[in-house]
Design a protein around this motif. Sequence first.
Motif, PDB file in Angstrom:
ATOM      1  N   UNK A 178      36.301  41.775  34.167  1.00  0.00           N
ATOM      2  CA  UNK A 178      37.387  41.849  33.177  1.00  0.00           C
ATOM      3  C   UNK A 178      36.982  41.088  31.924  1.00  0.00           C
ATOM      4  N   UNK A 179      37.833  41.175  30.938  1.00  0.00           N
ATOM      5  CA  UNK A 179      37.544  40.470  29.691  1.00  0.00           C
ATOM      6  C   UNK A 179      37.750  38.975  29.826  1.00  0.00           C
ATOM      7  N   UNK A 180      38.467  38.559  30.855  1.00  0.00           N
ATOM      8  CA  UNK A 180      38.726  37.134  31.045  1.00  0.00           C
ATOM      9  C   UNK A 180      37.566  36.485  31.794  1.00  0.00           C
ATOM     10  N   UNK A 181      37.058  35.404  31.268  1.00  0.00           N
ATOM     11  CA  UNK A 181      35.976  34.696  31.939  1.00  0.00           C
ATOM     12  C   UNK A 181      36.486  34.037  33.218  1.00  0.00           C
ATOM     13  N   UNK A 182      35.694  34.088  34.299  1.00  0.00           N
ATOM     14  CA  UNK A 182      36.126  33.435  35.540  1.00  0.00           C
ATOM     15  C   UNK A 182      36.119  31.925  35.382  1.00  0.00           C
TER      16      UNK A 182
ATOM     17  N   UNK B 172      35.193  28.059  35.932  1.00  0.00           N
ATOM     18  CA  UNK B 172      33.870  27.489  36.199  1.00  0.00           C
ATOM     19  C   UNK B 172      33.627  27.323  37.709  1.00  0.00           C
ATOM     20  N   UNK B 173      32.437  27.669  38.141  1.00  0.00           N
ATOM     21  CA  UNK B 173      32.077  27.537  39.556  1.00  0.00           C
ATOM     22  C   UNK B 173      32.443  28.729  40.406  1.00  0.00           C
ATOM     23  N   UNK B 174      33.081  29.756  39.830  1.00  0.00           N
ATOM     24  CA  UNK B 174      33.468  30.947  40.595  1.00  0.00           C
ATOM     25  C   UNK B 174      32.295  31.922  40.662  1.00  0.00           C
ATOM     26  N   UNK B 175      31.907  32.287  41.860  1.00  0.00           N
ATOM     27  CA  UNK B 175      30.812  33.247  42.060  1.00  0.00           C
ATOM     28  C   UNK B 175      31.438  34.636  42.197  1.00  0.00           C
ATOM     29  N   UNK B 176      31.472  35.391  41.112  1.00  0.00           N
ATOM     30  CA  UNK B 176      32.146  36.686  41.101  1.00  0.00           C
ATOM     31  C   UNK B 176      31.498  37.654  42.087  1.00  0.00           C
ATOM     32  N   UNK B 177      30.168  37.677  42.112  1.00  0.00           N
ATOM     33  CA  UNK B 177      29.471  38.598  43.014  1.00  0.00           C
ATOM     34  C   UNK B 177      29.793  38.293  44.474  1.00  0.00           C
ATOM     35  N   UNK B 178      29.886  37.004  44.804  1.00  0.00           N
ATOM     36  CA  UNK B 178      30.224  36.638  46.181  1.00  0.00           C
ATOM     37  C   UNK B 178      31.650  37.065  46.514  1.00  0.00           C
TER      38      UNK B 178
END
Length: 438
Positions: free
Chosen positions: A255-259, A261-267
């Motif tokens: 999404x346009x919103x940055x995750x 800090x420390x969030x592993x999006x792929x995981x």
Amino acid sequence: MAPVHGRGFAQSWWGQAWLKALEDSALDLQQLKAGRRLARAGAVGAVSVRPGRVTAVVEDRGGARHRADVLLQRLTEEEWDRFLGMAVERAGHIAALLDREMPPHLVEDAAAAGVELLPGIGDLEPRCGCDAWDHCAHTAALCYQLARLLDQDPFVLLLMRGRGERELLDELQVRSVASAAAGTGFEDADPGSASGIDLDPSTATGTGTATGTQAGPPPNGVDAAEAFAVGSILPPLPSVPPLPSEAGRVPSLDTETEPPPGTDVAALEFLGARAAAEAHRMLTEALTPGHELRAPEAGLTPEQDAVRLAAGASGPEPWIAARLADGSGRDREGLAAAVLAWEHGGAAGLSVLEEEWSPDAETAARARTAVEAAWDAGERPPLRAARNRWTATGAGAQIRLGRDGRWWPYRKDRGRWLPAGPPAHDPAAALSAAVGDE
């Protein structure tokens, strides 16, 4: 069921009535004695009970195995209608059945309604693979073993007569609701007392006397245990929704919103896909006939769950595999072995891979007997036993006894024992899988 030592097969009166029907019908008492010996020795395999028939494989003293069947006449629809009508009128009968009891007055009331629940002389029809025309040792052993099952649960007898427990309780619920709506309530064993439940409080005056068309003394209600028993009968379940053809797609996290800090999006995407696949698997199992008879699975530890995730992922990315290996407390090779064990047997297979245990004396004796009986004389390969593991000398193959009594095949590969297939109840079949002999 385990062998019987030092006690009779039936402790309940209805279990003893079952055996009396057998013993009064059999023409050869020697066959009954031989059947008792087989049942006591644990020679009766898993017992399958279904309407009109009970089946098991029985192993005789010579090692030969025969399929034994005992047939019992199923009740007709008219007889079931009379039985259910009688049970609804006597809520105490429902309470007894829910307590896994079959009191004599339940059987007597059923007989008065023209329904014979317990078998009589000649009602148990034997059929056996040994081609005996009357009760042989194999069908007798099956009957003695079934008496133990009847002791635990009289619904086994009702299932043989044609209706399973859930079906019976659903029908009783429907009839109870209809009876209450019609204002019939319950009948008490004493015809001189009124014990119906008045579902409409407006029909009673402040002094407790009946109004309208009701006459006689005020109703006394029912015993609390009977009322509670009726309330515990659940209504019929709604129809089952159709099963989706595949697991749902995980919403995109791009999404346009940055995750944070420390969030592993792929995981997170990997875990979401695995959760959807696991939900689909569980739903598929839940809609499979007989699912309600299976024992519930115990909760998984984080280490076991890491193996489950790795087993369900087809070729995970190397960095995902590395994280799962670390989460499972193993190296990459250890995780690969654990995944094999999980694919062949789930948490039970994983336990067999990791746990080495010493069987107690009874379990060890049973295991030795199973190994000795699995091969014909002179054909058994040399096996070296150590705790729950039996290794074939010089063959690079091993069978492991699980705590559930099944045998798990293992094959040695580059110095490491790896699972070689699903478990088997027969040690010879497990060893054949271990050495690769189809």
